[in-house]
Design an enzyme around this catalytic site. Structure first.
Site, PDB file in Angstrom:
ATOM      1  N   CYS A 147       0.985  -1.013   0.069  1.00 20.66           N
ATOM      2  CA  CYS A 147       0.091  -0.041  -0.145  1.00 20.66           C
ATOM      3  C   CYS A 147       0.754   1.187   0.138  1.00 20.66           C
ATOM      4  O   CYS A 147       1.610   1.482  -1.075  1.00 20.66           O
ATOM      5  CB  CYS A 147      -0.903  -0.077   1.118  1.00 20.66           C
ATOM      6  SG  CYS A 147      -2.131   1.357   1.501  1.00 20.66           S
ATOM      7  N   ASP A 204      -8.861  -2.862  -7.969  1.00 20.81           N
ATOM      8  CA  ASP A 204      -8.291  -2.030  -7.208  1.00 20.81           C
ATOM      9  C   ASP A 204      -8.747  -0.626  -7.514  1.00 20.81           C
ATOM     10  O   ASP A 204      -8.437   0.173  -8.171  1.00 20.81           O
ATOM     11  CB  ASP A 204      -6.781  -1.820  -7.206  1.00 20.81           C
ATOM     12  CG  ASP A 204      -6.274  -0.935  -5.833  1.00 20.81           C
ATOM     13  OD1 ASP A 204      -6.889  -0.149  -5.373  1.00 20.81           O
ATOM     14  OD2 ASP A 204      -5.157  -1.384  -5.385  1.00 20.81           O
ATOM     15  N   HIS A 236      -7.827  -3.787  -3.765  1.00 17.58           N
ATOM     16  CA  HIS A 236      -6.598  -3.315  -3.034  1.00 17.58           C
ATOM     17  C   HIS A 236      -6.389  -4.242  -1.877  1.00 17.58           C
ATOM     18  O   HIS A 236      -7.363  -4.538  -1.233  1.00 17.58           O
ATOM     19  CB  HIS A 236      -6.820  -1.970  -2.883  1.00 17.58           C
ATOM     20  CG  HIS A 236      -5.531  -1.011  -2.023  1.00 17.58           C
ATOM     21  ND1 HIS A 236      -4.428  -0.974  -2.882  1.00 17.58           N
ATOM     22  CD2 HIS A 236      -5.333  -0.837  -0.760  1.00 17.58           C
ATOM     23  CE1 HIS A 236      -3.654  -0.140  -1.881  1.00 17.58           C
ATOM     24  NE2 HIS A 236      -4.044  -0.191  -0.706  1.00 17.58           N
TER      25      HIS A 236
END
Length: 267
Positions: A147, A204, A236
């Site tokens: 991330c 995502d 994601h």
């Protein structure tokens, strides 16, 4: 992967999916909190390594947006079980403590938006120096991040010539330039010092596939050995076993790809 267990020590800013949380034990490891000197400052960090031997290859583990909470610590233990000295420095420590913040929007506003890339890269350099002095073989240096840390993984691989290989998990690739974030992964595709494996989700919502394709094209133009793998149905944070976004197949496959990538490049 290890077996699920009861969660503890996770960021209060996330909704936990307790039935999928993975816990990796510390049997055969030396692990725990450390401090890393950078000038007059001490950077808090977590490290895990095999309890026996020395001169282990080093993997920097770059935190998610939520900081070095239990998931990132567990990732370090997973890497240590594979024979690495894994170190996750607290890269927000000057700006605030993410464990005290209960919402992701507040976390972004109060801490993340104030963290300069230059500071992060220098803290990771200090972490490499610590590893060299504490049983790590920094001639075999890798990095992985998730991330927020996935973006940093691309940037650090363009910054640090000692890196031999990197794995970036669903890190943002493009964005507006600013004093705190002067460059993004798309801007450093031709400056990478080592091959990066980028792992991304086709679903995502925060990282559109056209930006993934733009980076892939930039890597091809730069004749880079880096590679991007997209899991078409993954959202994601598909590796984050403590979140509803976790996808078991993609997470396990990505972990195998990470291991193969590091071994392929001498780590």
């Amino acid at each position: 992967m290890s077996q699920p267990s009861t969660p503890a020590g996770f960021s209060p800013a996330v909704s936990l999916a307790t039935d999928t949380v993975i816990h990796t034990d510390n049997a055969g490891l030396i692990e725990g909190d450390i401090t890393i000197r950078r000038g007059a400052e001490e950077i808090p960090a977590y490290r895990a390594a095999p309890a026996s031997g020395t001169q282990h290859p080093v993997i920097l583990v770059v935190q998610e947006i939520f900081g070095v909470h239990e998931h990132i610590r567990d990732v370090a233990r997973r890497l240590a079980k594979l024979g690495y000295l894994a170190i996750a420095p607290e890269l927000y420590f000057r700006q605030g403590d993410p464990s005290k913040i209960a919402s992701i929007d507040e976390l972004r506003e109060k801490i993340v938006s104030k963290v300069p890339d230059e500071q992060v890269l220098a803290d990771l350099d200090a972490t490499v120096t610590w590893a060299a002095a504490n049983g790590g073989d920094v001639d075999r240096l890798g990095i992985t991040g998730f991330c927020w840390g996935g973006r940093i993984t691309w940037l650090y691989t363009a910054h640090q010539p000692r890196v031999k290989a990197a794995v970036a998990w669903y890190g943002k690739l493009v964005g507006p330039q600013s004093a705190l974030q002067p460059r993004h992964p798309i801007d450093v595709a031709a400056q990478l010092k080592a091959p990066v494996l980028g792992l991304y989700g086709g679903q995502d919502a925060g990282i559109p596939l056209d930006t993934v394709e733009a980076l892939r094209n930039a890597l091809t133009a730069a004749d880079s050995a880096s590679r991007i793998h997209v899991y078409p149905e993954a959202p994601h944070a598909f590796y984050a076993d403590y979140r509803p976004s976790f996808r078991k197949f993609e997470a396990e496959d990505g972990w195998l790809l990470l291991q193969g990538w590091f071994k392929e490049h001498g780590l």
